[in-house]
Design a protein around this motif. Structure first.
Motif, PDB file in Angstrom:
ATOM      1  N   LEU A  91      39.981  32.264  39.379  1.00 25.34           N
ATOM      2  CA  LEU A  91      40.308  30.905  39.818  1.00 25.34           C
ATOM      3  C   LEU A  91      39.718  29.852  38.892  1.00 25.34           C
ATOM      4  O   LEU A  91      40.179  28.703  38.875  1.00 25.34           O
ATOM      5  CB  LEU A  91      39.786  30.673  41.243  1.00 25.34           C
ATOM      6  CG  LEU A  91      40.460  31.474  42.365  1.00 25.34           C
ATOM      7  CD1 LEU A  91      39.684  31.305  43.662  1.00 25.34           C
ATOM      8  CD2 LEU A  91      41.900  31.027  42.544  1.00 25.34           C
ATOM      9  N   TYR A  92      38.695  30.227  38.137  1.00 18.19           N
ATOM     10  CA  TYR A  92      37.953  29.248  37.347  1.00 18.19           C
ATOM     11  C   TYR A  92      37.978  29.502  35.842  1.00 18.19           C
ATOM     12  O   TYR A  92      37.796  28.558  35.059  1.00 18.19           O
ATOM     13  CB  TYR A  92      36.484  29.223  37.806  1.00 18.19           C
ATOM     14  CG  TYR A  92      36.313  28.958  39.271  1.00 18.19           C
ATOM     15  CD1 TYR A  92      36.232  27.660  39.761  1.00 18.19           C
ATOM     16  CD2 TYR A  92      36.243  30.014  40.194  1.00 18.19           C
ATOM     17  CE1 TYR A  92      36.074  27.411  41.123  1.00 18.19           C
ATOM     18  CE2 TYR A  92      36.085  29.765  41.563  1.00 18.19           C
ATOM     19  CZ  TYR A  92      36.016  28.467  42.010  1.00 18.19           C
ATOM     20  OH  TYR A  92      35.872  28.227  43.363  1.00 18.19           O
ATOM     21  N   LEU A  93      38.173  30.754  35.442  1.00 19.97           N
ATOM     22  CA  LEU A  93      38.061  31.107  34.034  1.00 19.97           C
ATOM     23  C   LEU A  93      39.349  31.738  33.512  1.00 19.97           C
ATOM     24  O   LEU A  93      40.126  32.300  34.284  1.00 19.97           O
ATOM     25  CB  LEU A  93      36.901  32.082  33.816  1.00 19.97           C
ATOM     26  CG  LEU A  93      35.514  31.656  34.313  1.00 19.97           C
ATOM     27  CD1 LEU A  93      34.529  32.797  34.132  1.00 19.97           C
ATOM     28  CD2 LEU A  93      35.032  30.413  33.582  1.00 19.97           C
ATOM     29  N   SER A  94      39.535  31.675  32.215  1.00 19.72           N
ATOM     30  CA  SER A  94      40.688  32.328  31.596  1.00 19.72           C
ATOM     31  C   SER A  94      40.445  33.826  31.504  1.00 19.72           C
ATOM     32  O   SER A  94      39.289  34.289  31.509  1.00 19.72           O
ATOM     33  CB  SER A  94      40.926  31.760  30.194  1.00 19.72           C
ATOM     34  OG  SER A  94      39.881  32.164  29.307  1.00 19.72           O
ATOM     35  N   VAL A  95      41.536  34.592  31.427  1.00 22.17           N
ATOM     36  CA  VAL A  95      41.418  36.043  31.273  1.00 22.17           C
ATOM     37  C   VAL A  95      40.657  36.366  29.993  1.00 22.17           C
ATOM     38  O   VAL A  95      39.829  37.291  29.959  1.00 22.17           O
ATOM     39  CB  VAL A  95      42.817  36.696  31.245  1.00 22.17           C
ATOM     40  CG1 VAL A  95      42.721  38.172  30.877  1.00 22.17           C
ATOM     41  CG2 VAL A  95      43.491  36.541  32.606  1.00 22.17           C
ATOM     42  N   ALA A  96      40.933  35.601  28.925  1.00 15.89           N
ATOM     43  CA  ALA A  96      40.276  35.853  27.640  1.00 15.89           C
ATOM     44  C   ALA A  96      38.757  35.729  27.756  1.00 15.89           C
ATOM     45  O   ALA A  96      38.009  36.597  27.296  1.00 15.89           O
ATOM     46  CB  ALA A  96      40.808  34.876  26.585  1.00 15.89           C
ATOM     47  N   PHE A  97      38.295  34.647  28.387  1.00 15.86           N
ATOM     48  CA  PHE A  97      36.848  34.433  28.501  1.00 15.86           C
ATOM     49  C   PHE A  97      36.205  35.461  29.416  1.00 15.86           C
ATOM     50  O   PHE A  97      35.086  35.925  29.174  1.00 15.86           O
ATOM     51  CB  PHE A  97      36.568  33.021  28.999  1.00 15.86           C
ATOM     52  CG  PHE A  97      35.110  32.657  29.009  1.00 15.86           C
ATOM     53  CD1 PHE A  97      34.276  33.036  27.960  1.00 15.86           C
ATOM     54  CD2 PHE A  97      34.567  31.929  30.055  1.00 15.86           C
ATOM     55  CE1 PHE A  97      32.930  32.696  27.967  1.00 15.86           C
ATOM     56  CE2 PHE A  97      33.224  31.588  30.070  1.00 15.86           C
ATOM     57  CZ  PHE A  97      32.406  31.974  29.019  1.00 15.86           C
ATOM     58  N   ILE A  98      36.917  35.855  30.484  1.00 13.90           N
ATOM     59  CA  ILE A  98      36.383  36.876  31.391  1.00 13.90           C
ATOM     60  C   ILE A  98      36.181  38.194  30.648  1.00 13.90           C
ATOM     61  O   ILE A  98      35.166  38.882  30.834  1.00 13.90           O
ATOM     62  CB  ILE A  98      37.322  37.061  32.605  1.00 13.90           C
ATOM     63  CG1 ILE A  98      37.175  35.875  33.556  1.00 13.90           C
ATOM     64  CG2 ILE A  98      37.007  38.371  33.340  1.00 13.90           C
ATOM     65  CD1 ILE A  98      38.155  35.875  34.705  1.00 13.90           C
ATOM     66  N   GLN A  99      37.139  38.565  29.792  1.00 12.69           N
ATOM     67  CA  GLN A  99      36.984  39.799  29.009  1.00 12.69           C
ATOM     68  C   GLN A  99      35.782  39.718  28.083  1.00 12.69           C
ATOM     69  O   GLN A  99      35.082  40.708  27.867  1.00 12.69           O
ATOM     70  CB  GLN A  99      38.254  40.073  28.191  1.00 12.69           C
ATOM     71  CG  GLN A  99      39.482  40.413  29.024  1.00 12.69           C
ATOM     72  CD  GLN A  99      39.228  41.520  30.024  1.00 12.69           C
ATOM     73  OE1 GLN A  99      39.359  41.339  31.239  1.00 12.69           O
ATOM     74  NE2 GLN A  99      38.845  42.671  29.541  1.00 12.69           N
ATOM     75  N   MET A 100      35.527  38.539  27.552  1.00 14.49           N
ATOM     76  CA  MET A 100      34.351  38.368  26.686  1.00 14.49           C
ATOM     77  C   MET A 100      33.065  38.514  27.486  1.00 14.49           C
ATOM     78  O   MET A 100      32.101  39.142  27.029  1.00 14.49           O
ATOM     79  CB  MET A 100      34.416  37.002  25.999  1.00 14.49           C
ATOM     80  CG  MET A 100      35.574  36.857  25.029  1.00 14.49           C
ATOM     81  SD  MET A 100      35.670  35.229  24.263  1.00 14.49           S
ATOM     82  CE  MET A 100      37.231  35.357  23.398  1.00 14.49           C
ATOM     83  N   LEU A 101      33.035  37.941  28.694  1.00 16.12           N
ATOM     84  CA  LEU A 101      31.845  38.068  29.535  1.00 16.12           C
ATOM     85  C   LEU A 101      31.606  39.519  29.943  1.00 16.12           C
ATOM     86  O   LEU A 101      30.459  39.944  30.095  1.00 16.12           O
ATOM     87  CB  LEU A 101      31.995  37.201  30.788  1.00 16.12           C
ATOM     88  CG  LEU A 101      31.947  35.687  30.590  1.00 16.12           C
ATOM     89  CD1 LEU A 101      32.211  34.962  31.902  1.00 16.12           C
ATOM     90  CD2 LEU A 101      30.595  35.255  30.017  1.00 16.12           C
ATOM     91  N   LYS A 102      32.691  40.284  30.098  1.00 10.82           N
ATOM     92  CA  LYS A 102      32.558  41.685  30.490  1.00 10.82           C
ATOM     93  C   LYS A 102      31.871  42.526  29.416  1.00 10.82           C
ATOM     94  O   LYS A 102      31.434  43.649  29.693  1.00 10.82           O
ATOM     95  CB  LYS A 102      33.929  42.283  30.804  1.00 10.82           C
ATOM     96  CG  LYS A 102      34.484  41.851  32.153  1.00 10.82           C
ATOM     97  CD  LYS A 102      35.832  42.501  32.429  1.00 10.82           C
ATOM     98  CE  LYS A 102      36.392  42.087  33.774  1.00 10.82           C
ATOM     99  NZ  LYS A 102      37.737  42.703  34.027  1.00 10.82           N
ATOM    100  N   ALA A 103      31.762  41.985  28.211  1.00 11.94           N
ATOM    101  CA  ALA A 103      31.051  42.702  27.143  1.00 11.94           C
ATOM    102  C   ALA A 103      29.578  42.870  27.471  1.00 11.94           C
ATOM    103  O   ALA A 103      28.888  43.703  26.866  1.00 11.94           O
ATOM    104  CB  ALA A 103      31.215  41.962  25.810  1.00 11.94           C
ATOM    105  N   THR A 104      29.084  42.078  28.440  1.00 13.36           N
ATOM    106  CA  THR A 104      27.671  42.209  28.839  1.00 13.36           C
ATOM    107  C   THR A 104      27.447  43.395  29.780  1.00 13.36           C
ATOM    108  O   THR A 104      26.300  43.667  30.145  1.00 13.36           O
ATOM    109  CB  THR A 104      27.170  40.932  29.550  1.00 13.36           C
ATOM    110  OG1 THR A 104      27.994  40.686  30.705  1.00 13.36           O
ATOM    111  CG2 THR A 104      27.230  39.732  28.626  1.00 13.36           C
ATOM    112  N   MET A 105      28.503  44.089  30.161  1.00 13.00           N
ATOM    113  CA  MET A 105      28.356  45.215  31.089  1.00 13.00           C
ATOM    114  C   MET A 105      27.340  46.254  30.611  1.00 13.00           C
ATOM    115  O   MET A 105      26.475  46.680  31.391  1.00 13.00           O
ATOM    116  CB  MET A 105      29.713  45.861  31.357  1.00 13.00           C
ATOM    117  CG  MET A 105      29.666  47.037  32.327  1.00 13.00           C
ATOM    118  SD  MET A 105      29.170  46.568  33.997  1.00 13.00           S
ATOM    119  CE  MET A 105      30.696  45.823  34.560  1.00 13.00           C
TER     120      MET A 105
END
Length: 318
Positions: A108-122
């Motif tokens: 609802l708040y972020l783009s798919v692209a940015f979410i995928q980048m944040l997922k790199a912290t997994m």
């Protein structure tokens, strides 16, 4: 002559098996991208801004289908007594509910692209949680590797043109709950010799997730749905999302059975870059040069971490 025929038959078998494996990889990448892009569309563009309701739809559909598959005898279930279920499965289901809810809310708040980048912290959070719970051993090399990933993601976040703190909090919460879930699977299930394939996982966990999600849905989203006319029910899109989510679980089962962890990691990297590209093309997500540079650093850090883990696993298995 016989040897030549055997060589041809062996070659045909090799290419057949390779074709099947790569077909599974393509199917997994396609379904992963489909689930994410459809969820983004439903929540952001289809006038249905209710991530908990979307997740409830998934859990209800997956529970029903897993129940039918097992009762029809297509997949053998794992027999589990109520004590084992309550102590081992329920905590994992609670965390999985949080992962799905918070992860969907982030769209609802972020783009798919940015979410995928944040997922790199997994890998960073899984490592830290693993050290905390005792499933991972602390290593200076791993720690430095995690610092590289964290710096890369921080740079990507700094370069994000449509940064939203609430969305980042939701996605971070999803990553943290998923990290605890993965570690608890090792502690509670694998340590007891309980192995669940995707169908039995859904059979045991999806109904519990549905129950857990009913509580926040009742207090957070249901009142909004009852007192607002600014939304509509995208039935077809919700069904497509649920079917895709179930199919994705099945494709994971097929792919794991035919490939190595390295193949899965490479396929995951391809999927992440594909989703970033699709986000830019379909949803016009702005991606800056600094953001790509930061994600590139994080991406290299994740690749190096996965390589180190695979090397350690080979030494242990060897």
């Amino acid at each position: 002559m016989a040897t030549s025929e055997q060589d041809k038959a062996s070659s045909r078998e090799f290419w057949l098996q390779a074709g099947i494996t790569y077909s599974y990889i393509i199917l997994w990448i396609f379904l992963s991208a489909l689930v994410i892009m459809v969820n983004k569309y439903v929540l952001t563009y289809a006038d249905f801004p209710f991530p908990i309701a979307l997740t409830l739809t998934h859990m209800a559909f997956c529970s029903a289908l897993a129940f039918l598959i097992i009762k029809a005898g297509f997949v053998d279930t794992v027999h589990m007594d109520s004590t084992t279920y309550l102590k081992n499965v329920i905590p994992i289901a609670a965390l999985f509910s949080g992962t799905l809810w918070l992860g969907n809310a982030a769209y609802l708040y972020l783009s798919v692209a940015f979410i995928q980048m944040l997922k790199a912290t997994m890998p960073v959070t899984v490592f830290l949680v693993g050290v905390l719970l005792g499933t991972e051993k602390y290593s200076v090399l791993y720690a430095l590797n995690m610092v590289v990933v964290a710096v890369g993601v921080a740079t990507a976040s700094y370069g994000e043109l449509n940064f939203d703190l609430i969305g980042v909090i939701f996605q971070s919460g999803s990553i943290i709950t998923e990290s605890f879930r993965l570690c608890l699977i090792q502690l509670l299930l694998q340590a007891r010799g309980i192995k669940l394939n995707p169908v039995t996982t859904l059979y045991y966990i999806a109904p519990a997730c549905f129950v857990f999600l009913c509580f926040p849905f009742t207090f957070i989203e249901l009142p909004k749905m009852l007192h607002s006319d600014g939304w509509r029910l995208p039935g077809g899109w919700l069904l497509l999302s649920a079917v895709s989510a179930f199919a994705l679980n099945m494709s994971v089962f097929l792919l794991i059975g035919r490939s190595s962890a390295l193949t899965m990691n490479i396929a995951g990297v391809i999927k992440d870059w594909l989703l970033i590209a699709l986000s830019v093309m379909l949803y016009k997500s702005p991606v800056g040069a600094l953001q790509l540079c930061g994600y590139g650093v994080a991406f290299l850090g994740v690749c190096w971490y996965n390589y180190q883990k695979l090397q350690v696993r080979r030494l242990v298995e060897g």
